[in-house]
Design a protein around this motif. Sequence first.
Motif, PDB file in Angstrom:
ATOM      1  N   THR A   1       0.787  -1.171  -0.025  1.00 32.80           N
ATOM      2  CA  THR A   1      -0.061  -0.217  -0.202  1.00 32.80           C
ATOM      3  C   THR A   1       0.955   1.327  -0.047  1.00 32.80           C
ATOM      4  O   THR A   1       2.048   1.088   0.504  1.00 32.80           O
ATOM      5  CB  THR A   1      -1.030   0.014   1.354  1.00 32.80           C
ATOM      6  OG1 THR A   1      -1.561   1.212   1.108  1.00 32.80           O
ATOM      7  CG2 THR A   1       0.092  -0.065   2.521  1.00 32.80           C
ATOM      8  N   HIS A   2       0.573   2.449  -0.503  1.00 30.37           N
ATOM      9  CA  HIS A   2       1.030   3.733  -0.376  1.00 30.37           C
ATOM     10  C   HIS A   2       0.299   4.634   0.545  1.00 30.37           C
ATOM     11  O   HIS A   2       0.778   5.332   1.109  1.00 30.37           O
ATOM     12  CB  HIS A   2       0.920   4.309  -1.700  1.00 30.37           C
ATOM     13  CG  HIS A   2       1.553   4.097  -2.717  1.00 30.37           C
ATOM     14  ND1 HIS A   2       1.164   3.451  -3.699  1.00 30.37           N
ATOM     15  CD2 HIS A   2       3.040   4.458  -3.102  1.00 30.37           C
ATOM     16  CE1 HIS A   2       2.264   3.083  -4.889  1.00 30.37           C
ATOM     17  NE2 HIS A   2       3.468   4.018  -4.181  1.00 30.37           N
ATOM     18  N   TYR A   3      -0.690   3.929   1.341  1.00 24.58           N
ATOM     19  CA  TYR A   3      -1.504   4.567   2.163  1.00 24.58           C
ATOM     20  C   TYR A   3      -0.863   4.389   3.748  1.00 24.58           C
ATOM     21  O   TYR A   3      -1.142   3.146   4.204  1.00 24.58           O
ATOM     22  CB  TYR A   3      -2.904   4.389   2.268  1.00 24.58           C
ATOM     23  CG  TYR A   3      -3.504   4.952   1.041  1.00 24.58           C
ATOM     24  CD1 TYR A   3      -3.500   6.081   0.577  1.00 24.58           C
ATOM     25  CD2 TYR A   3      -4.174   3.781   0.197  1.00 24.58           C
ATOM     26  CE1 TYR A   3      -4.086   6.434  -0.648  1.00 24.58           C
ATOM     27  CE2 TYR A   3      -4.550   4.212  -0.998  1.00 24.58           C
ATOM     28  CZ  TYR A   3      -4.687   5.517  -1.646  1.00 24.58           C
ATOM     29  OH  TYR A   3      -5.253   5.974  -2.578  1.00 24.58           O
ATOM     30  N   MET A   4      -0.359   5.360   4.455  1.00 26.84           N
ATOM     31  CA  MET A   4       0.397   5.048   5.861  1.00 26.84           C
ATOM     32  C   MET A   4      -0.673   4.655   6.649  1.00 26.84           C
ATOM     33  O   MET A   4      -0.445   3.703   7.618  1.00 26.84           O
ATOM     34  CB  MET A   4       1.147   6.487   6.382  1.00 26.84           C
ATOM     35  CG  MET A   4       1.995   6.884   5.591  1.00 26.84           C
ATOM     36  SD  MET A   4       3.392   5.628   5.025  1.00 26.84           S
ATOM     37  CE  MET A   4       3.219   5.290   3.442  1.00 26.84           C
ATOM     38  N   GLU A   5      -1.840   5.272   6.802  1.00 34.59           N
ATOM     39  CA  GLU A   5      -3.008   4.942   7.594  1.00 34.59           C
ATOM     40  C   GLU A   5      -3.515   3.684   7.632  1.00 34.59           C
ATOM     41  O   GLU A   5      -3.914   2.796   8.354  1.00 34.59           O
ATOM     42  CB  GLU A   5      -3.998   5.890   7.715  1.00 34.59           C
ATOM     43  CG  GLU A   5      -4.845   6.323   6.561  1.00 34.59           C
ATOM     44  CD  GLU A   5      -4.490   6.738   5.284  1.00 34.59           C
ATOM     45  OE1 GLU A   5      -5.541   7.110   4.240  1.00 34.59           O
ATOM     46  OE2 GLU A   5      -3.128   7.163   5.129  1.00 34.59           O
ATOM     47  N   GLU A   6      -3.384   3.327   6.096  1.00 30.65           N
ATOM     48  CA  GLU A   6      -4.183   2.035   6.094  1.00 30.65           C
ATOM     49  C   GLU A   6      -2.962   0.760   6.540  1.00 30.65           C
ATOM     50  O   GLU A   6      -3.692  -0.119   7.101  1.00 30.65           O
ATOM     51  CB  GLU A   6      -4.027   1.651   4.501  1.00 30.65           C
ATOM     52  CG  GLU A   6      -4.527   0.370   3.787  1.00 30.65           C
ATOM     53  CD  GLU A   6      -4.934   0.481   2.626  1.00 30.65           C
ATOM     54  OE1 GLU A   6      -5.857   1.140   2.122  1.00 30.65           O
ATOM     55  OE2 GLU A   6      -4.229  -0.184   1.749  1.00 30.65           O
ATOM     56  N   ALA A   7      -1.789   0.840   6.347  1.00 36.82           N
ATOM     57  CA  ALA A   7      -0.769  -0.031   7.104  1.00 36.82           C
ATOM     58  C   ALA A   7      -0.950  -0.161   8.401  1.00 36.82           C
ATOM     59  O   ALA A   7      -0.858  -1.082   9.147  1.00 36.82           O
ATOM     60  CB  ALA A   7       0.707   0.281   6.516  1.00 36.82           C
ATOM     61  N   GLU A   8      -1.069   0.987   9.111  1.00 33.92           N
ATOM     62  CA  GLU A   8      -1.036   1.254  10.563  1.00 33.92           C
ATOM     63  C   GLU A   8      -2.360   0.650  11.112  1.00 33.92           C
ATOM     64  O   GLU A   8      -2.221   0.174  12.340  1.00 33.92           O
ATOM     65  CB  GLU A   8      -1.071   2.609  10.848  1.00 33.92           C
ATOM     66  CG  GLU A   8      -0.897   3.095  12.439  1.00 33.92           C
ATOM     67  CD  GLU A   8      -0.296   4.488  12.621  1.00 33.92           C
ATOM     68  OE1 GLU A   8      -0.052   4.760  13.565  1.00 33.92           O
ATOM     69  OE2 GLU A   8      -0.883   5.470  11.807  1.00 33.92           O
ATOM     70  N   ALA A   9      -3.407   0.787  10.443  1.00 30.22           N
ATOM     71  CA  ALA A   9      -4.761   0.160  10.666  1.00 30.22           C
ATOM     72  C   ALA A   9      -4.934  -1.481  10.533  1.00 30.22           C
ATOM     73  O   ALA A   9      -5.453  -1.868  11.459  1.00 30.22           O
ATOM     74  CB  ALA A   9      -5.746   0.865  10.115  1.00 30.22           C
TER      75      ALA A   9
END
Length: 244
Positions: free
Chosen positions: A192-200
């Motif tokens: 993923t490119h989305y930081m919040e996605e990886a974190e969640a």
Amino acid sequence: MENSAIKIVNLTKKYKSVIAVDDLSLEIKKGELFGLLGVNGAGKSTTIKILSGLVKPDSGNAFILDKSIIKEPNVVKSFIAVSLQETSIARNLTVKENLDFYASIFNIKGEEKKRKIDEIVSQFNLNEVLNKRAKHLSGGWQRKLSIALSLVSSPKVLFLDEPTLGLDVLARRELWKTIKELKNKMTIILTTHYMEEAEALCDNIAIMVNGKIKDIGTSNELIEKTEAKNFEDAFVKIAIGGNE
């Protein structure tokens, strides 16, 4: 490798003068939702394509559930599934026809086919779009269908390559719920490119830079290690070498 779902050993892939994956070694535990992060060209998608048998490495090896992707590629393909950035659905078929088609590909027949399709329809809440042609679905529904189709074969290892790329915030969050429900049922590798996605979503996260793993850990561990304000800040520090 008893507790390992994936073990990567010195994997390398070049495209002319560009090294996409550079002597990569990595181990991912069974049942883990593992994130691969990096800027464009970091080597995430190439790594996924090598592990799933779509691209051959120039050197090195990887073992998925103890089976070599080099020596036993057909065995590996029998227990993995891939949902790539390019949504892999038959656009002119309905959602139900897509599911039926994929079940036929994997030689799932009769009552077993009905049970599997019913299970996936329920799991992904596909009832309301079951008779719609895939090309008429929103981007969020198309991505959800793409992931649903990847589960028809009951994989033990699932690769999700940028599953929410280009989706709006609401569609992305809806898909997060779906992915969270898959956790612990199989091993999942997510790019993923989305930081919040990886974190969640992710249990552990590896940050790739120029085909190499620059750092690895939970989001909190990476924040702490870099003394960052948040995970996005930690990612930037690691990606540009600010943690060295």
